[in-house]
Design an enzyme around this catalytic site. Sequence first.
Site, PDB file in Angstrom:
ATOM      1  N   HIS A 122       0.877  -1.174   0.000  1.00 49.71           N
ATOM      2  CA  HIS A 122       0.000   0.000   0.000  1.00 49.71           C
ATOM      3  C   HIS A 122       0.917   1.228   0.000  1.00 49.71           C
ATOM      4  O   HIS A 122       2.009   1.187   0.560  1.00 49.71           O
ATOM      5  CB  HIS A 122      -0.811  -0.061   1.302  1.00 49.71           C
ATOM      6  CG  HIS A 122      -1.901   0.948   1.439  1.00 49.71           C
ATOM      7  ND1 HIS A 122      -1.665   2.279   1.711  1.00 49.71           N
ATOM      8  CD2 HIS A 122      -3.255   0.823   1.391  1.00 49.71           C
ATOM      9  CE1 HIS A 122      -2.819   2.924   1.817  1.00 49.71           C
ATOM     10  NE2 HIS A 122      -3.807   2.061   1.626  1.00 49.71           N
ATOM     11  N   ASP A 199       3.156  -4.222   8.141  1.00 46.67           N
ATOM     12  CA  ASP A 199       1.913  -3.451   8.054  1.00 46.67           C
ATOM     13  C   ASP A 199       0.760  -4.454   8.157  1.00 46.67           C
ATOM     14  O   ASP A 199       0.497  -5.207   7.222  1.00 46.67           O
ATOM     15  CB  ASP A 199       1.911  -2.694   6.722  1.00 46.67           C
ATOM     16  CG  ASP A 199       0.538  -2.148   6.327  1.00 46.67           C
ATOM     17  OD1 ASP A 199      -0.434  -2.354   7.086  1.00 46.67           O
ATOM     18  OD2 ASP A 199       0.443  -1.528   5.259  1.00 46.67           O
ATOM     19  N   GLN A 202      -4.342  -4.771   6.763  1.00 43.16           N
ATOM     20  CA  GLN A 202      -5.284  -5.589   6.006  1.00 43.16           C
ATOM     21  C   GLN A 202      -5.473  -6.972   6.627  1.00 43.16           C
ATOM     22  O   GLN A 202      -6.471  -7.633   6.385  1.00 43.16           O
ATOM     23  CB  GLN A 202      -4.798  -5.730   4.564  1.00 43.16           C
ATOM     24  CG  GLN A 202      -5.839  -6.231   3.596  1.00 43.16           C
ATOM     25  CD  GLN A 202      -7.090  -5.373   3.588  1.00 43.16           C
ATOM     26  OE1 GLN A 202      -8.190  -5.898   3.725  1.00 43.16           O
ATOM     27  NE2 GLN A 202      -6.947  -4.078   3.467  1.00 43.16           N
ATOM     28  N   LYS A 225     -10.401  -1.374  10.258  1.00 47.59           N
ATOM     29  CA  LYS A 225     -10.388  -2.568   9.415  1.00 47.59           C
ATOM     30  C   LYS A 225     -10.831  -3.800  10.211  1.00 47.59           C
ATOM     31  O   LYS A 225     -10.850  -4.903   9.693  1.00 47.59           O
ATOM     32  CB  LYS A 225      -8.991  -2.789   8.834  1.00 47.59           C
ATOM     33  CG  LYS A 225      -8.473  -1.595   8.020  1.00 47.59           C
ATOM     34  CD  LYS A 225      -8.444  -1.840   6.536  1.00 47.59           C
ATOM     35  CE  LYS A 225      -8.171  -0.575   5.761  1.00 47.59           C
ATOM     36  NZ  LYS A 225      -6.950  -0.598   4.977  1.00 47.59           N
ATOM     37  N   CYS A 363      -4.623   2.298  -3.814  1.00 49.37           N
ATOM     38  CA  CYS A 363      -3.414   2.811  -3.148  1.00 49.37           C
ATOM     39  C   CYS A 363      -2.247   1.856  -3.326  1.00 49.37           C
ATOM     40  O   CYS A 363      -1.425   1.693  -2.415  1.00 49.37           O
ATOM     41  CB  CYS A 363      -3.640   3.059  -1.660  1.00 49.37           C
ATOM     42  SG  CYS A 363      -4.885   4.279  -1.318  1.00 49.37           S
TER      43      CYS A 363
HETATM   44  C1  LIG Z   1      -5.926   0.271   4.891  1.00 48.09           C
HETATM   45  C2  LIG Z   1      -4.507  -0.011   4.721  1.00 48.09           C
HETATM   46  C3  LIG Z   1      -3.527   0.934   5.049  1.00 48.09           C
HETATM   47  C4  LIG Z   1      -3.858   2.326   5.513  1.00 48.09           C
HETATM   48  O1  LIG Z   1      -4.525   2.341   6.717  1.00 48.09           O
HETATM   49  P1  LIG Z   1      -5.075   3.728   7.322  1.00 48.09           P
HETATM   50  O2  LIG Z   1      -6.040   3.313   8.356  1.00 48.09           O
HETATM   51  O3  LIG Z   1      -5.708   4.457   6.157  1.00 48.09           O
HETATM   52  O4  LIG Z   1      -3.899   4.464   7.848  1.00 48.09           O
HETATM   53  C5  LIG Z   1      -2.201   0.581   4.908  1.00 48.09           C
HETATM   54  N1  LIG Z   1      -1.852  -0.644   4.474  1.00 48.09           N
HETATM   55  C6  LIG Z   1      -2.758  -1.581   4.145  1.00 48.09           C
HETATM   56  C7  LIG Z   1      -2.291  -2.926   3.683  1.00 48.09           C
HETATM   57  C8  LIG Z   1      -4.114  -1.296   4.256  1.00 48.09           C
HETATM   58  O5  LIG Z   1      -5.020  -2.219   3.927  1.00 48.09           O
END
Ligand SMILES: *Cc1c(COP(=O)(O)O)cnc(C)c1O
Length: 405
Positions: A122, A199, A202, A225, A363
């Site tokens: 992302h 990260d 997701q 999420k 993104c």
């Molecule tokens: C949604 C997402 C983000 C961004 O998260 P925010 O809550 O907008 O800061 C970053 N990485 C992944 C893999 C995502 O799915």
Amino acid sequence: MTLDLTKIRADFPILSRKVNGQPLVYLDNAATSQTPKQVIDVIADYYQRYNANIHRGVHTLSQEATDKFEEARKTVQDHFGIEKTHEIIFTPGTTHSINLVAFGFGSLLKTGDEVIVSALEHHANIVPWQMMCERSGAILRVIPMTDAGTLDMKAYDKLLNDKTKLVFVNHVSNALGTINPIEEIIEKAHAIGAAVLVDGAQACGHIKPNLQKLNVDFYTVSAHKLCGPTGVGILYGKEHWLKKLPPYQGGGEMIDEVTFEKTTYADLPHKFEAGTPNICGGIAFGAALNYMNAVGFEAIGAYEDELLKNATDRLSKIEGLRIYGETERKTAVISFNIDDIHPYDIGTLLDKMGIAVRTGHHCAQPIMDYYKIPGTVRASFAFYNTLEEVDQFVNGVQKATDMLR
Ligand SMILES: *Cc1c(COP(=O)(O)O)cnc(C)c1O
């Protein structure tokens, strides 16, 4: 292990609304999940009964708010298997969490150091590091991806060397749903002395990782999420790293002593929590974790796999449809295109039928560049979706395709 869908769906008031005269079919869960009334009630209760600033007040409301906020930190700790409570920093979410770490590494790294990102990221896990590299002179290397939408792990082995200081990858790709082999990535990075940031934005609504077992250095989560509110999340960091990193923002709450000559910083986690945090959001984040754990992550995972398999099998029968990201190890995300029909046109027609999907680059432009496409239609499922909704969705895609051909 089976889910009571009628009961679960009754927890989500938004699922019974109509969109364009049709019952809502919400398949944009990878962008944000919906919120159960158990969490909405916690938010209302906070503002109705004990809204106050935390940590500073002697009065009862402030004490109650502080207790609930810290209770939420404990809930996060238990859920993610974190060793120490102060290794959890409340942030506005994953984007902020990654920027905090990238900012800190800007002063720890030097010219010629190398950092590794993956092709499946992302933008939130790309851009802050590019900014960090500009400041520090570190070099950004990229683990390439394969046609199946997975990481080329042989190439990863070759990228690692004694200049590598840091590796950052997502646990699950939001654009394709690929679950990355983070255990292997972490182990190999550690073998050459590099730190790893994962990260988890997701992954967190579908998988329950144990961060101590994973032995990851940093992990990021966004509450929205996983059925929580927007604008709140965490950065997990190993204690020794959080001690080493400089504070990201200055202000109230993050200090020990302030004079015009010199300011000393507060202990963890407050060093990284400048200003009034999203108190209500943090408390609701804890409530969302409690809700999801009551449903059960194992049952959620098994059920979402069933939705994914069903939707994939049926969609694949539509002529000219191509799915991007075809690995066995994925969460319930389906990214696809049909012939050269623009994804936006399909998304618009689906919306007319009450079906919410996302279209565009999600993104993750480097992934779209790899496949040489402007974007995809992305349907992403959650445990409150049903097989009937899969029906409606597949029929909707067929109908839209017939209209656009
Ligand atoms: C949604 C997402 C983000 C961004 O998260 P925010 O809550 O907008 O800061 C970053 N990485 C992944 C893999 C995502 O799915």
